[in-house]
Enzyme design. Structure first.
Site, PDB file in Angstrom:
ATOM      1  N   HIS A 174      -5.987   1.394  -2.447  1.00  0.00           N
ATOM      2  CA  HIS A 174      -5.913  -0.040  -2.161  1.00  0.00           C
ATOM      3  C   HIS A 174      -5.224  -0.343  -0.830  1.00  0.00           C
ATOM      4  O   HIS A 174      -5.258  -1.482  -0.355  1.00  0.00           O
ATOM      5  CB  HIS A 174      -5.164  -0.757  -3.290  1.00  0.00           C
ATOM      6  CG  HIS A 174      -5.719  -2.117  -3.597  1.00  0.00           C
ATOM      7  ND1 HIS A 174      -6.275  -2.926  -2.645  1.00  0.00           N
ATOM      8  CD2 HIS A 174      -5.812  -2.817  -4.771  1.00  0.00           C
ATOM      9  CE1 HIS A 174      -6.682  -4.062  -3.190  1.00  0.00           C
ATOM     10  NE2 HIS A 174      -6.412  -4.014  -4.487  1.00  0.00           N
ATOM     11  N   ARG A 175      -4.625   0.655  -0.204  1.00  0.00           N
ATOM     12  CA  ARG A 175      -4.002   0.414   1.086  1.00  0.00           C
ATOM     13  C   ARG A 175      -5.043   0.103   2.160  1.00  0.00           C
ATOM     14  O   ARG A 175      -4.757  -0.641   3.102  1.00  0.00           O
ATOM     15  CB  ARG A 175      -3.167   1.631   1.509  1.00  0.00           C
ATOM     16  CG  ARG A 175      -1.931   1.865   0.660  1.00  0.00           C
ATOM     17  CD  ARG A 175      -1.205   3.131   1.069  1.00  0.00           C
ATOM     18  NE  ARG A 175      -2.015   4.337   0.817  1.00  0.00           N
ATOM     19  CZ  ARG A 175      -1.609   5.572   1.110  1.00  0.00           C
ATOM     20  NH1 ARG A 175      -0.413   5.772   1.664  1.00  0.00           N
ATOM     21  NH2 ARG A 175      -2.389   6.606   0.848  1.00  0.00           N
TER      22      ARG A 175
END
Length: 504
Positions: free
Chosen positions: A477-478
């Site tokens: 999700h970064r």
């Protein structure tokens, strides 16, 4: 006088150390250029070091199971008449000069022997020096006259094990006349003895043992380190009576020593009951298993995983697959090959998923380099189908089979499994319906593939049966947001349900 160092080679940019695995030679053996000398296990593969020069193995400075840095000295090749003092001085000079000089000499490692104290000035890595210079083996008188087996051209270039070549000289046999079945197509000791027996010759009896005889129980199939096997022969211990606490479930030197100690105790106190066996086996993690554990732990701790899941109907895909495989006897396209091609096509449509994360840097790949998870005995390895977006299904199928086959026999090159922009893990062949996979860093996404099974679906308001497969995408999700992952899965679903769209 010729002396050369045997050092830990470097395979691949990421390799910093290697675990000494199985040795093929012992001290005193003559090594020829091109001989396979030792297997070295790196983080993911086992490579065989090949000798680039010839000589007698005079010293061993590393034992099976040791992990050493690239360039570390492992042993010494020298002429048979080189003195022990010269060998020791050579090792001291190499140890004192550091690893950079040693690493420049690509000569091969060799087989360990029982430990003996090293000279005080020698670095701690040195575990053994020969007690005396070992002269070249003098051929024994030929035991038999083998007629046709002795004739032929020069056999010095025939691939053969050191033992087979030594016996050939004793029997007066030309190796050109022997059919090879040994490792890497070499003539083995059993090949030579079988040919001699078939020709009516009498085999040379082995020299009588100077210590203990080998146990009567056949333990040749028991996994053991070379040092443990040799020690068991010397002590008369059956490997079947030993624990397997060494790396990769092998009997170690300590296991043999423990079995010998127990045997001596029972000989002194015959009424003493044997210890109850432990209710479990203790195995040391292999280098590969340690690397897998460290990388996956790092991934779970540093990469915030989130998952997107879709169900895909693959009846059209199965029909196209049947047509392709029926059209050519060379075609063996699998469902997984379609998935690789579909993922490559989807990555070209949604390039934001075709990325790696290194620190604060995002690498955007121009092509889809698809890593495919392959299960092997000691863990998992991910060989890479490079530029899968530019290849057809049959080419992908052939390349995937080749990579998987070589992965299972530890014959991949480092650049064939390091890198990749996306990963596929398929457990459908085991009947797994759906699962979540852990991202393989520095990649940012991995696709978990479940089995295709018939399920009820609703089409146009009516209940029907279709072959459905569940796909789960794990993303970092970064750098990958939910909407981006959803776009990728929608694109992938479209390619798999209408496979003709990715074959154009």
């Amino acid at each position: 006088m010729t002396i050369s160092a045997i050092s830990m080679p470097k395979w691949g940019m990421e390799m910093s150390e290697g675990l000494v695995s199985d040795w093929h030679f012992a001290i005193g053996d003559t090594i020829q250029a091109g001989d396979d000398v030792v297997d070295v296990e790196t983080s993911k593969i086992v490579n065989t070091v090949t000798a680039t020069g010839s000589g007698v193995l005079r010293a061993i400075t590393a034992q099976s199971g040791e992990t050493l840095a690239v360039g570390a000295i492992l042993g010494v090749l020298a002429d048979a008449d080189t003195s022990d003092e010269e060998i020791a001085a050579f090792i001291r000079s190499k140890s004192a000069s550091g690893t950079s000089e040693v690493a420049a000499e690509p000569v091969a490692p060799t087989q360990p022997a029982p430990q003996s104290p090293a000279p005080p000035a020698v670095a701690a890595a040195v575990v053994e020096l020969p007690a005396r210079a070992i002269a070249s083996v003098t051929p024994l008188p030929a035991a038999v006259q083998l007629g046709a087996l002795a004739a032929g051209e020069d056999d010095s270039q025939v691939a053969a094990s050191p033992v087979a070549r030594r016996l050939a000289a004793q029997y007066g046999v030309n190796l050109n006349n022997i059919s090879a079945s040994g490792r890497h197509g070499r003539v083995s000791k059993s090949d030579l003895e079988a040919a001699v027996s078939a020709a009516g010759g009498k085999l040379i009896s082995p020299a009588p043992a100077t210590t203990h005889s080998r146990p009567a129980v056949d333990d040749s199939l028991i996994k053991a380190t070379p040092v443990a096997r040799r020690l068991a022969q010397e002590l008369g211990i059956s490997l079947a009576d030993c624990r397997c606490s060494g790396d990769r479930g092998r009997v170690s030197k300590a296991d043999v020593e423990a079995a010998a100690a127990l045997q001596r105790k029972l000989e002194i106190f015959p009424d003493l009951p044997a210890d109850e066996p432990e209710p479990y086996l203790t195995n040391t993690m292999s280098g590969m298993r340690k690397t897998i554990a460290a990388r996956l732990q790092q991934s779970k701790q540093t990469a915030p995983h989130f998952r997107v899941q879709v169900d895909v109907e693959i009846d059209n895909l199965l029909a196209v697959r049947q047509q392709i495989n029926a059209s050519s006897s060379q075609a063996r396209v699998s469902v997984n090959d379609f998935i690789i091609k579909a993922c490559a096509s989807a990555l070209m449509q949604v390039p934001g998923v075709n990325v790696q994360l290194e620190g604060d840097t995002i690498r955007q790949f121009r092509h889809a380099d698809i890593s495919v998870a392959v299960a092997i005995d000691e863990g998992l390895i991910t060989p890479i189908v490079r530029q899968a977006d530019t290849k057809g299904l049959i080419a992908i199928s052939q390349e995937t089979r080749d990579l998987a086959t070589r992965a299972k026999i530890n014959r991949l090159q480092a650049d064939e499994f390091q890198g990749g922009s996306f990963c596929i893990s398929n457990l459908g062949m085991y009947g797994v319906k759906q699962f979540d996979a852990i991202i393989n860093p520095p990649q940012a996404a991995i696709l978990a593939v479940g089995s295709g099974e018939q399920r009820p679906v609703v089409k146009n308001g009516s209940l029907q049966v279709a072959t459905v497969m569940t796909l789960t995408l794990s993303s970092d999700h970064r750098i990958i947001d939910g909407a981006l992952a959803a776009q990728f899965m929608a694109s992938l679903k479209g390619f798999l349900e209408q496979p003709a769209t990715m074959l154009g």
